[in-house]
Structure formats: structure tokens, C-alpha cells
Design a protein around this motif. Sequence first.
Motif, PDB file in Angstrom:
ATOM      1  N   LEU A 236     -12.084   1.415   0.034  1.00 51.66           N
ATOM      2  CA  LEU A 236     -10.814   2.089  -0.207  1.00 51.66           C
ATOM      3  C   LEU A 236      -9.699   1.052  -0.193  1.00 51.66           C
ATOM      4  O   LEU A 236      -9.464   0.393   0.821  1.00 51.66           O
ATOM      5  CB  LEU A 236     -10.569   3.149   0.875  1.00 51.66           C
ATOM      6  N   TYR A 272     -12.273   2.924  -4.505  1.00 51.46           N
ATOM      7  CA  TYR A 272     -11.191   3.890  -4.673  1.00 51.46           C
ATOM      8  C   TYR A 272      -9.870   3.165  -4.437  1.00 51.46           C
ATOM      9  O   TYR A 272      -9.755   2.339  -3.530  1.00 51.46           O
ATOM     10  CB  TYR A 272     -11.325   5.031  -3.672  1.00 51.46           C
ATOM     11  N   LEU A 293      -7.094   7.436  -6.427  1.00 50.87           N
ATOM     12  CA  LEU A 293      -7.054   8.476  -5.409  1.00 50.87           C
ATOM     13  C   LEU A 293      -5.619   8.989  -5.372  1.00 50.87           C
ATOM     14  O   LEU A 293      -4.721   8.332  -4.858  1.00 50.87           O
ATOM     15  CB  LEU A 293      -7.460   7.901  -4.053  1.00 50.87           C
ATOM     16  N   VAL A 305     -13.207  11.332  -1.475  1.00 50.27           N
ATOM     17  CA  VAL A 305     -14.076  10.161  -1.281  1.00 50.27           C
ATOM     18  C   VAL A 305     -15.337  10.562  -0.539  1.00 50.27           C
ATOM     19  O   VAL A 305     -16.457  10.237  -0.950  1.00 50.27           O
ATOM     20  CB  VAL A 305     -13.328   9.057  -0.489  1.00 50.27           C
ATOM     21  N   SER A 351     -15.132   7.806 -12.933  1.00 48.72           N
ATOM     22  CA  SER A 351     -14.093   8.716 -12.468  1.00 48.72           C
ATOM     23  C   SER A 351     -14.123   9.970 -13.321  1.00 48.72           C
ATOM     24  O   SER A 351     -14.044   9.898 -14.533  1.00 48.72           O
ATOM     25  CB  SER A 351     -12.727   8.037 -12.581  1.00 48.72           C
TER      26      SER A 351
END
Length: 387
Positions: A236, A272, A293, A305, A351
Motif C-alpha cells: 500500500l 495499491y 485506492l 484491499v 484494476s
Amino acid sequence: MKPVYWMLLAHGELPSDYKSRAREVRLEILRYARKTGSLEELIDNRLDDLPEELQRIVRGLLEQATPMALLWSELREQGAKVISVHDLAYPERLKKSLKGSTPPILYVLGEENVLQAKRSISIIGSRNALPEAKKIARHAGEYFGREDYVVVTGMARGVDQEAVKGALQVGGKVVGVLPFGILSRKDLIPLIREYHEDIFGGRLTLISDLFPKASWKAQYAMARNRLVVGLSEAVLVVQSGLKESLGKDNKKHQSGTWNAVEQAHRMGKRVYVVDLPLEGNRSLIKQGLGIPLPIQDEGPRFSVVEDQMGMEHFQLQQRQSQDKAGMPEANLKGFQPPLFERELPPQSPTSSDKHKRHPNPSKTFASTPSDEATAKKSRKKAKKKSE
């Protein structure tokens, strides 16, 4: 296990004419160790099985055993452990991620069992993070810590430290990868002062693959990215700069966050990126290096996530069940390559959703209990079905 042998293999000085290919030589010794059963068996009883060239090198390493033994004694006094790549305690995910580049040993301060966690996520970002990015990082640490994910960071200031504090605040567990040796007093002491209760309470584990007394260097900070990413299921990114920027010295410098993202893609990890209106974040998303995100009224939806990662676990379990039942072999590119096997091509992230950004990302982010409760119930139902 004889830690001194492994420390010599990892850090012992080689003859000058071998320094240009030091890594290859050490890996070759390790290959022979695997054939004989262990490094200890090779050195103690089977040294003559090595080619003459490698015998000379190993004997030269053994001449350095006394200072290395003193260093090992100091490590023990400080409560640090040495885990070799042949130990059961060595993180399996790291071996699968790094393959032939797996460090032969890790130095560990804290609870070592956390390195085998089934659920883990790296939370990374800029040192000089904006206030809203710091809030998001802390909220991310809290969320994933609460959901029993091990949070992995590089322990730098900014995003890393906020994620660490968020996870620890809710009783979560953290792995911090150090860009210096685990006995580097000037670098380690500030961390020990701040986090000693968490380290010795089993909530924070610090690791390093560097020579124990190595001091911080920019190159070590970049090199630790492979461990941060390799220990995690997914990455992330909270805040990133551009890939290259001009420093105060008027020289180009590469973004450490960007470097970690590139390494994640080479390992086939899902990345992400929090969709903040920042040049670096937008550039990562635009180039297809991260799944956006989106930010909503309550902040980023980290449950997205977790849901995607949970689905990957469920699909993997299904494929493994089919394999055991004699079904056609499943394609597990991102999961199966062991140490020293050929490198497989990385998987590209996908995605499926494009969400609308919140127009004011600088607001304070608070979780919405009803939304999170609904998402949690859905995940529990999916988990029961998978069982």
C-alpha cells in the motif's frame, strides 16, 4: 545451527580477486551446503567434497572465525537472533519472493514467529509526508493491525512511522526492516528508546540482513525495499514522489517508494496507491504501477484491499485442492518458485473498479462503523464458505 559459520558465509572477507563476483561465490557454497544437508555438515565433515577453488575460499573464511564469534556473543547479549535460510523460522514468503537473491541470514530483534504470518501488508511512502498522508498512514496501520495483518515497514520517519504507531496502538504486530546493522548503536538506540516495550512485548520485530555493525547508508535504505516488499502479500503506497527528483545537491535522486513499487511488480505483488492529488501518486497510477485506492468521505476504503487479498487466498486454496484431487495443474506463478530456481515473469496488477475521488483529501479521516461492520460480515461469510 552454528551461527558463526553463517555469518562468515554472509559477511566474511573474500580474496581480492573474487570480490567482483562475491555474491555468486557465496551462493555456490550455499548450493553445495544444500547438497550435503547443511552448511555445518559441509564445513565440519565434507569440505573435501568442494572444488579446490571453493575449499581455499572456505578455509580463508574460517580464519576469520574468532572476530565473528565475538560478534555473535555480542548479538546474544543484546537479545538478537540469527536465522539462516535453512532454518524453519526463516520466512517462507521471503524465499518465494526473492528466489536466488534471498539473504543467507537475517538478524532478528523481537518475536521471530511473526515472520511466518499468513497475512501481511507493506505500508510505504515518503519520509517528508504531508499531514493528510500521515493521517491516512496511521489509519491504515490501525485498520490492518485490527484485522490481524502484520504491517511491514522500513521504519523511516513519515509514512512508515505513522503506520507503525497506528498498528501498535490497536494491538497489532509490526515487522520493521532496518537500513543498518542490528548492532549499529547510533542508529538503533533511538528506536529502542521509543519502542522497547513493543519489541520486548512481542508486538514489534526488527530485522536486518546487513553486517551487524553497519551504519546507515542511502544504498542500504534502497536495498531494504526488497525485504519490505518480499515479506508482504501486497503493498500500500500512501504518498510517493516522482521516480526521480532533483535534490539539494542538484543531483538526481530516485524515490525509495517508487523503487519499492518496481520491486513489488518484479515479484508479482499487488500494489495499491492512495489516490491523493499528488504528482507521484498520480504518476504511479497513470503508468499502471498501482491500483488506485479512492478516497471517500470516511477516507480510503481499506476493506477493498482486504477483500481482494481474501479472494486471492480463496482462489489459491481452490487450486491447491484441485491439485491434490488430481485435477489439471493450477497456474501458481506468484506463489511457488523456491530458492535458486529460475525467475518467473511477474504478474501485472489488475484494476476492476474506477472510483470517484473525494474533492478534499486533507480532511480528518474517521472510519464509518456501519460500512466497516457490513464489510466485515461479508468477509466472515466468505471465510466460512472457503472453510
